[in-house]
Design a protein around this motif. Sequence first.
Motif, mmCIF file in Angstrom:
data_model
loop_
_atom_site.group_PDB
_atom_site.id
_atom_site.type_symbol
_atom_site.label_atom_id
_atom_site.label_comp_id
_atom_site.label_asym_id
_atom_site.label_seq_id
_atom_site.Cartn_x
_atom_site.Cartn_y
_atom_site.Cartn_z
ATOM 1 N N SER A 1 2.207 7.939 -11.859
ATOM 2 C CA SER A 1 2.851 8.964 -12.677
ATOM 3 C C SER A 1 3.768 8.317 -13.713
ATOM 4 C CB SER A 1 3.634 9.944 -11.803
ATOM 5 O OG SER A 1 4.681 9.295 -11.143
ATOM 6 N N THR A 2 3.897 8.967 -14.852
ATOM 7 C CA THR A 2 4.674 8.413 -15.968
ATOM 8 C C THR A 2 6.154 8.768 -15.894
ATOM 9 O OG1 THR A 2 4.203 10.351 -17.316
ATOM 10 C CG2 THR A 2 2.699 8.477 -17.524
ATOM 11 N N VAL A 3 6.502 9.632 -14.978
ATOM 12 C CA VAL A 3 7.889 10.065 -14.855
ATOM 13 C C VAL A 3 8.428 9.698 -13.481
ATOM 14 C CG1 VAL A 3 7.631 11.985 -16.477
ATOM 15 C CG2 VAL A 3 7.176 12.363 -14.076
ATOM 16 N N ALA A 4 9.737 9.743 -13.350
ATOM 17 C CA ALA A 4 10.347 9.473 -12.054
ATOM 18 C C ALA A 4 9.895 10.529 -11.051
ATOM 19 C CB ALA A 4 11.862 9.474 -12.182
ATOM 20 N N ASN A 5 9.662 10.108 -9.828
ATOM 21 C CA ASN A 5 9.325 11.052 -8.776
ATOM 22 C C ASN A 5 10.284 10.821 -7.610
ATOM 23 O OD1 ASN A 5 8.340 8.824 -7.319
ATOM 24 N ND2 ASN A 5 6.212 9.209 -7.857
ATOM 25 N N ARG A 6 10.004 11.399 -6.480
ATOM 26 C CA ARG A 6 10.932 11.294 -5.345
ATOM 27 C C ARG A 6 11.064 9.870 -4.809
ATOM 28 N NH1 ARG A 6 7.308 13.625 -0.458
ATOM 29 N NH2 ARG A 6 5.308 13.039 -1.377
ATOM 30 N N PHE A 7 10.191 8.959 -5.259
ATOM 31 C CA PHE A 7 10.223 7.576 -4.798
ATOM 32 C C PHE A 7 10.845 6.628 -5.811
ATOM 33 C CE2 PHE A 7 6.615 9.637 -2.688
ATOM 34 C CZ PHE A 7 7.040 9.525 -1.378
ATOM 35 N N GLY A 8 11.254 7.137 -6.957
ATOM 36 C CA GLY A 8 11.937 6.313 -7.938
ATOM 37 C C GLY A 8 11.316 6.391 -9.322
ATOM 38 N N ALA A 9 11.817 5.538 -10.203
ATOM 39 C CA ALA A 9 11.338 5.485 -11.587
ATOM 40 C C ALA A 9 9.981 4.790 -11.630
ATOM 41 C CB ALA A 9 12.341 4.731 -12.445
ATOM 42 N N PRO A 10 9.185 5.098 -12.647
ATOM 43 C CA PRO A 10 7.878 4.446 -12.750
ATOM 44 C C PRO A 10 8.024 2.943 -13.005
ATOM 45 C CG PRO A 10 8.304 5.743 -14.713
ATOM 46 C CD PRO A 10 9.426 6.021 -13.749
ATOM 47 N N GLU A 11 7.074 2.184 -12.495
ATOM 48 C CA GLU A 11 7.069 0.734 -12.701
ATOM 49 C C GLU A 11 6.656 0.403 -14.127
ATOM 50 O OE1 GLU A 11 7.878 -1.899 -10.610
ATOM 51 O OE2 GLU A 11 8.751 -0.353 -9.362
ATOM 52 N N LYS A 12 5.797 1.229 -14.707
ATOM 53 C CA LYS A 12 5.344 1.026 -16.083
ATOM 54 C C LYS A 12 6.308 1.701 -17.038
ATOM 55 C CE LYS A 12 0.344 0.756 -16.466
ATOM 56 N NZ LYS A 12 -0.835 1.520 -16.853
ATOM 57 N N ALA B 1 0.840 -1.205 0.000
ATOM 58 C CA ALA B 1 0.000 0.000 0.000
ATOM 59 C C ALA B 1 0.877 1.258 0.000
ATOM 60 C CB ALA B 1 -0.937 -0.005 1.199
ATOM 61 N N ALA B 2 1.964 1.223 0.763
ATOM 62 C CA ALA B 2 2.888 2.365 0.776
ATOM 63 C C ALA B 2 3.523 2.555 -0.591
ATOM 64 C CB ALA B 2 3.959 2.167 1.843
ATOM 65 N N ARG B 3 3.966 1.450 -1.207
ATOM 66 C CA ARG B 3 4.565 1.549 -2.543
ATOM 67 C C ARG B 3 3.542 2.017 -3.572
ATOM 68 N NH1 ARG B 3 6.486 -3.515 -1.114
ATOM 69 N NH2 ARG B 3 5.383 -4.512 -2.856
ATOM 70 N N ARG B 4 2.279 1.609 -3.405
ATOM 71 C CA ARG B 4 1.218 2.055 -4.331
ATOM 72 C C ARG B 4 1.031 3.569 -4.219
ATOM 73 N NH1 ARG B 4 0.025 2.692 -8.426
ATOM 74 N NH2 ARG B 4 -1.943 3.663 -8.866
ATOM 75 N N LEU B 5 1.034 4.089 -2.999
ATOM 76 C CA LEU B 5 0.916 5.542 -2.816
ATOM 77 C C LEU B 5 2.145 6.264 -3.357
ATOM 78 C CD1 LEU B 5 -0.754 5.714 0.699
ATOM 79 C CD2 LEU B 5 -1.797 6.254 -1.500
ATOM 80 N N HIS B 6 3.313 5.653 -3.246
ATOM 81 C CA HIS B 6 4.522 6.249 -3.823
ATOM 82 C C HIS B 6 4.378 6.407 -5.335
ATOM 83 C CE1 HIS B 6 7.287 4.715 -0.337
ATOM 84 N NE2 HIS B 6 6.439 5.654 0.053
ATOM 85 N N ASP B 7 3.670 5.475 -5.972
ATOM 86 C CA ASP B 7 3.494 5.531 -7.425
ATOM 87 C C ASP B 7 2.699 6.762 -7.861
ATOM 88 O OD1 ASP B 7 4.064 4.349 -9.944
ATOM 89 O OD2 ASP B 7 2.025 3.567 -10.061
ATOM 90 N N ILE B 8 1.863 7.289 -6.977
ATOM 91 C CA ILE B 8 1.115 8.513 -7.304
ATOM 92 C C ILE B 8 1.733 9.724 -6.597
ATOM 93 C CG2 ILE B 8 -1.032 7.320 -7.818
ATOM 94 C CD1 ILE B 8 -2.059 8.340 -5.067
ATOM 95 N N ASP B 9 2.991 9.571 -6.153
ATOM 96 C CA ASP B 9 3.787 10.629 -5.530
ATOM 97 C C ASP B 9 3.207 11.109 -4.199
ATOM 98 O OD1 ASP B 9 6.090 12.105 -5.449
ATOM 99 O OD2 ASP B 9 5.292 13.789 -6.590
ATOM 100 N N LYS B 10 2.725 10.166 -3.411
ATOM 101 C CA LYS B 10 2.259 10.472 -2.057
ATOM 102 C C LYS B 10 3.068 9.618 -1.080
ATOM 103 C CE LYS B 10 -2.274 12.184 -2.906
ATOM 104 N NZ LYS B 10 -1.780 13.499 -3.195
ATOM 105 N N SER B 11 3.261 10.125 0.108
ATOM 106 C CA SER B 11 3.969 9.382 1.140
ATOM 107 C C SER B 11 3.135 8.177 1.564
ATOM 108 C CB SER B 11 4.210 10.288 2.344
ATOM 109 O OG SER B 11 4.674 9.541 3.444
#
Length: 119
Positions: free
Chosen positions: A99-110, A63-73
Amino acid sequence: MDFQTAVKTCFQKYATFTGRARRSEFWWFVLAITIASVLISAISDFASIIFSLATIVPSIAVAARRLHDIDKSGWWQLIGFIPVVGWIIVIIWYAKEGSTVANRFGAPEKTVSEFITPE
């Protein structure tokens, strides 16, 4: 990501709270845990409690990693403790496209090509 790969990935990243998780990884894991929980609770309440305790850490981690994917803690999942309103907000976030671009949590999975829908 398919069902088996998603569940396998979540258990391999048992306590990994860093990085990002795709929607499919999260939702397949939720489905697997729900089905297993229902089946185990039909057999034994004690076994159901043990299973729930064994899967709480990977559930919180994905769940934390899923929120990271939308750039939320990952801490935002605590908003789910607010009855009804918190549940709705968290479910919407879990269902939101990453998100389609890298964010503060890393590169996109897709990959970028996976974001393009065929016409």
